[in-house]
Design a protein around this motif. Structure first.
Motif, PDB file in Angstrom:
ATOM      1  N   ARG A   1      -9.970 -10.253  10.172  1.00 41.57           N
ATOM      2  CA  ARG A   1      -8.910  -9.973  11.131  1.00 41.57           C
ATOM      3  C   ARG A   1      -9.481  -9.736  12.530  1.00 41.57           C
TER       4      ARG A   1
ATOM      5  N   THR B   1       2.684   1.642   5.127  1.00 38.15           N
ATOM      6  CA  THR B   1       3.193   1.025   6.349  1.00 38.15           C
ATOM      7  C   THR B   1       4.176   1.988   7.017  1.00 38.15           C
TER       8      THR B   1
ATOM      9  N   SER C   1       0.811  -1.216   0.000  1.00 40.59           N
ATOM     10  CA  SER C   1       0.000   0.000   0.000  1.00 40.59           C
ATOM     11  C   SER C   1       0.840   1.260   0.000  1.00 40.59           C
TER      12      SER C   1
ATOM     13  N   MET D   1      -5.643  -6.367  13.073  1.00 40.49           N
ATOM     14  CA  MET D   1      -5.146  -5.525  11.988  1.00 40.49           C
ATOM     15  C   MET D   1      -6.252  -4.657  11.433  1.00 40.49           C
ATOM     16  N   TRP D   2      -5.920  -3.388  11.220  1.00 40.52           N
ATOM     17  CA  TRP D   2      -6.832  -2.369  10.698  1.00 40.52           C
ATOM     18  C   TRP D   2      -7.902  -1.964  11.719  1.00 40.52           C
ATOM     19  N   LYS D   3      -7.879  -2.581  12.931  1.00 38.98           N
ATOM     20  CA  LYS D   3      -8.928  -2.286  13.910  1.00 38.98           C
ATOM     21  C   LYS D   3      -8.397  -1.590  15.154  1.00 38.98           C
TER      22      LYS D   3
END
Length: 330
Positions: free
Chosen positions: A321, A86, A83, A324-326
């Protein structure tokens, strides 16, 4: 339409790097997570073939907090992130730039934060087909080939270029031809809480990626990753009847290590699956002297099909997940 970086572009990029730093002595491959594992093949290639060029693969935040002495004006640093967002990898580019290194961003998004401080950007495919799942690996390997040729010359240079031209078609062929065996794999392993993975040589990166990101991150299955050669120096004690294993089998120099492990699985009636690079005819299209370095790309494409079928059998989407992403700051 996005224009992805070609091998010709990589050669031109390396020529520019060499014109700026004719004293180039070392190269770092830097990343986190799957991107870190996908740099393994390029690192392995250089370690096997370089006489003078120093090469290191290092996790991005380790690079940030424990600067290697070689990270200076004599180094080029390749930092990968799909992406390009990071944060540890973005910081690695900035730090490398601050330390005087030439910097290369390897990403799917040309205008991502990763590219902000980079001297050069390599843009790779990802979503187009199964071969594109290995595009980051392919571009890292292609860049490594050009660096080695430019710094010290490489007598298998043309063979590597020839392999880079055909490996995508081989990878897509492999993915198309494992669909039934992948379905069987999903049913066979859908209730396992642990799956041991073995790989050797340049394929260790594929094993590492499968263990850490497909099985543990995407499927919440505990998955120790073992080097096929090291398997007999401790880990084989856990091989009993129906112990679950996945073996990535090389088509090159380290095949004996994998074959020895397979023989042990069979002897003690383990529950095993083999994904064998030799099944996909690499040796008929890529010279046997360099075929090792293309195994990981083909096995990555094939393994993606296995991952999809496992997720279907477990009713656990690959995108699911816990953290991750949360959670912020993790």
């Amino acid at each position: 339409m996005t224009e992805y970086t070609s091998q010709k572009d990589l050669k031109e990029m390396v020529n520019k790097i060499m014109s700026k730093s004719p004293e180039l002595e070392s190269i770092f491959f830097v990343g986190c997570g799957a991107s870190f594992s996908e740099l393994y093949g390029a690192t392995y290639f250089l370690k096997q073939n370089a006489h003078k060029l120093k090469v290191q693969s290092i996790q991005a935040n380790e690079f940030n907090y424990a600067r290697p002495n070689l990270a200076d004006k004599t180094a080029v640093v390749v930092v990968a992130s799909l992406s390009g967002t990071t944060k540890e990898s973005v910081n690695a580019v900035s730090n490398a730039k601050k330390w005087g290194c030439q910097t290369v961003a390897l990403t799917h998004l040309a205008d991502s934060p990763l590219t902000k401080d980079a001297d050069f950007t390599i843009v790779h495919a990802f979503f187009e087909d199964y071969a594109s799942k290995a595009a980051k690996q392919k571009d890292a390997l292609g860049f490594a080939v050009e660096i080695l040729e430019a710094v010290e010359g490489f007598n298998q240079y043309q063979k590597m270029l020839d392999g880079l031209k055909v490996v995508d078609s081989i990878t897509n062929f492999a993915a198309d031809n494992v669909k039934e065996s992948a379905k069987d794999f999903g049913e066979k392993y859908k209730n396992e809480k642990t799956i041991f993975i073995l790989a050797s040589g340049p394929n260790f990166g594929v094993g590492y990626s499968t263990a850490n990101f497909i099985f543990m991150e995407m499927q919440w299955i505990a998955s120790p990753i073992l080097d096929s050669g090291e398997y007999f120096h401790g880990p084989f004690e856990l091989t009993v009847k129906d112990a679950p294993y996945l073996l990535f089998m090389s088509d090159g120099k380290t095949r004996h290590l994998d074959a020895r492990a397979l023989e042990f699985f069979q002897k003690f009636d383990a529950k095993y699956t083999v994904i064998d690079a030799k099944d996909f005819w690499l040796d008929s299209k890529i010279d046997s002297e360099v075929v090792d370095y293309f195994d990981p790309l083909v096995l990555t494409g094939a393994m993606r099909v296995y991952a999809e079928e496992l997720s279907k059998a477990r009713k656990h989407p690959l995108s699911k997940r816990r953290y991750m992403w949360k959670l912020e700051n993790y």
